[in-house]
Write an enzyme that holds these catalytic residues in place. Structure first.
Site, PDB file in Angstrom:
ATOM      1  N   GLY A  85      21.061  80.962  41.377  1.00  0.00           N
ATOM      2  CA  GLY A  85      19.826  80.195  41.465  1.00  0.00           C
ATOM      3  C   GLY A  85      18.659  80.928  40.834  1.00  0.00           C
ATOM      4  O   GLY A  85      18.841  81.826  40.012  1.00  0.00           O
ATOM      5  N   HIS A  89      19.519  81.367  32.178  1.00  0.00           N
ATOM      6  CA  HIS A  89      20.551  80.523  32.776  1.00  0.00           C
ATOM      7  C   HIS A  89      20.716  79.219  32.000  1.00  0.00           C
ATOM      8  O   HIS A  89      21.843  78.747  31.787  1.00  0.00           O
ATOM      9  CB  HIS A  89      20.189  80.184  34.225  1.00  0.00           C
ATOM     10  CG  HIS A  89      20.077  81.358  35.135  1.00  0.00           C
ATOM     11  ND1 HIS A  89      18.870  81.830  35.583  1.00  0.00           N
ATOM     12  CD2 HIS A  89      21.022  82.156  35.687  1.00  0.00           C
ATOM     13  CE1 HIS A  89      19.062  82.857  36.388  1.00  0.00           C
ATOM     14  NE2 HIS A  89      20.363  83.085  36.464  1.00  0.00           N
ATOM     15  N   GLN A 122      28.761  93.772  34.022  1.00  0.00           N
ATOM     16  CA  GLN A 122      29.351  92.711  34.832  1.00  0.00           C
ATOM     17  C   GLN A 122      30.316  91.871  34.004  1.00  0.00           C
ATOM     18  O   GLN A 122      31.426  91.549  34.455  1.00  0.00           O
ATOM     19  CB  GLN A 122      28.251  91.823  35.406  1.00  0.00           C
ATOM     20  CG  GLN A 122      28.753  90.577  36.100  1.00  0.00           C
ATOM     21  CD  GLN A 122      27.615  89.749  36.655  1.00  0.00           C
ATOM     22  OE1 GLN A 122      27.026  90.097  37.665  1.00  0.00           O
ATOM     23  NE2 GLN A 122      27.296  88.646  35.990  1.00  0.00           N
ATOM     24  N   VAL A 177      18.440  86.160  26.508  1.00  0.00           N
ATOM     25  CA  VAL A 177      17.227  85.409  26.165  1.00  0.00           C
ATOM     26  C   VAL A 177      16.022  86.267  26.546  1.00  0.00           C
ATOM     27  O   VAL A 177      15.981  86.860  27.631  1.00  0.00           O
ATOM     28  CB  VAL A 177      17.184  84.060  26.896  1.00  0.00           C
ATOM     29  CG1 VAL A 177      15.895  83.305  26.572  1.00  0.00           C
ATOM     30  CG2 VAL A 177      18.393  83.218  26.514  1.00  0.00           C
ATOM     31  N   ARG A 211      14.017  88.889  38.465  1.00  0.00           N
ATOM     32  CA  ARG A 211      13.196  89.971  39.017  1.00  0.00           C
ATOM     33  C   ARG A 211      11.834  90.092  38.329  1.00  0.00           C
ATOM     34  O   ARG A 211      10.939  90.765  38.848  1.00  0.00           O
ATOM     35  CB  ARG A 211      13.939  91.306  38.889  1.00  0.00           C
ATOM     36  CG  ARG A 211      15.209  91.390  39.718  1.00  0.00           C
ATOM     37  CD  ARG A 211      15.945  92.682  39.459  1.00  0.00           C
ATOM     38  NE  ARG A 211      17.148  92.802  40.268  1.00  0.00           N
ATOM     39  CZ  ARG A 211      17.201  93.402  41.449  1.00  0.00           C
ATOM     40  NH1 ARG A 211      16.109  93.947  41.942  1.00  0.00           N
ATOM     41  NH2 ARG A 211      18.326  93.461  42.122  1.00  0.00           N
TER      42      ARG A 211
END
Length: 282
Positions: free
Chosen positions: A28, A34, A151, A174, A185
């Site tokens: 989210g 995203h 990750q 991006v 953050r």
């Protein structure tokens, strides 16, 4: 776009949907990074599923988990506009039901960089929840951001090791017009910290310039990147040149090299990276 909250419902939605199915896992607080993942999935896949789940097992501190921004209505609107067909927003008990006792652990590439500073348990949490999401949704393709390069490497490793039938796609980072990598953050950057946060992207740019000028000694390239950070008064937690696949330190910049950096700017911890390509490689 429809919203579903259970494993049974997301599987039912996918079973009736045209293939290929693309999955974009998120926690989210959606931003343009995203949305780039969702658009990339939309270009490749007939059906796009966006998962929305703030995963408690990958947070180092309870305070960080509690402070993580949550606005499902806003996220749903943005996901739909970017091209999502299904929003999968399970509760914690749906993902980790009573009696849950399994952890997916990847070793060899989780102990360094983020693993050294956040602990390998962070990547255990990531690997476990992504494995579960892949098994819940059953996508043909899954999309992740280059900003979280370690990750992505961990995910590629366990997908290969566990024979999970999904193609993993990494989408370029991006950035803001001034170069700052988009992150949830960034909202915590206050006052002069917003300017000082440019230390990370400027360090990566310095590394790229040094390599483009012909430098092949990773120590010299690292020194150039550190100098750029010092100009902003920021000290890195780490700044390393490593193999994109193994995350081992490189002895020479020959082929593809990942330059990874992390630093605290005020109270906010940021990460960033870039890929250096030399010797005619793409």
């Amino acid at each position: 776009m429809i919203t579903v909250r259970t494993v049974a419902d997301v599987r039912a939605a996918v079973a009736e949907a045209p293939r290929p199915v693309g999955l974009v896992p998120t926690m989210g607080a959606l931003h343009d990074g995203h949305l780039a993942l969702i658009r990339a999935a939309r270009e490749r896949c007939a059906t796009v599923v966006v998962s929305l789940f703030v995963n408690p097992t990958q947070f180092d501190e309870e305070s960080d988990l509690a402070a993580y921004p949550r606005d499902e209505a806003r996220d749903a609107e943005l996901a739909a506009e970017a091209g999502a067909d299904v929003l999968f927003a399970p509760g914690v008990d749906e993902v980790y039901p009573p009696g849950f006792a399994t952890t997916v652990s990847v070793r060899g590439i989780t102990e360094t960089l983020e693993g050294e500073h956040r602990g390998v348990a962070h990547f255990d949490g990531v690997a476990t929840v992504v494995t579960k999401l892949l098994n819940m949704v059953g996508p043909d393709d899954a999309f992740f951001g280059q900003k979280d390069a370690q990750q992505a490497a961990v995910i590629r490793r366990f997908v290969t090791d566990l024979n999970i039938p999904v193609a993993i796609h990494t989408v370029p980072t991006v950035r803001e017009p001034d170069g700052l990598a988009l992150s949830s953050r960034n909202v915590h950057l206050r006052g002069d910290d917003r300017r000082r946060a440019l230390a990370l992207s400027r360090a990566l740019q310095a590394a790229e310039r040094a390599a483009a000028a012909g430098e092949r000694d990773p120590r010299a390239i690292r020194a150039a990147a550190l100098e750029a950070m010092h100009d902003f008064g920021v000290e890195p937690e780490y700044l390393e040149l490593v193999s994109p696949e193994t995350l081992d330190p490189v002895q020479a910049v020959d082929g593809d090299v990942l330059v990874a950096v992390a630093a605290r700017v005020g109270p906010t911890r940021l990460i960033d990276n870039t890929l250096i390509h030399v010797n005619g490689r793409p």
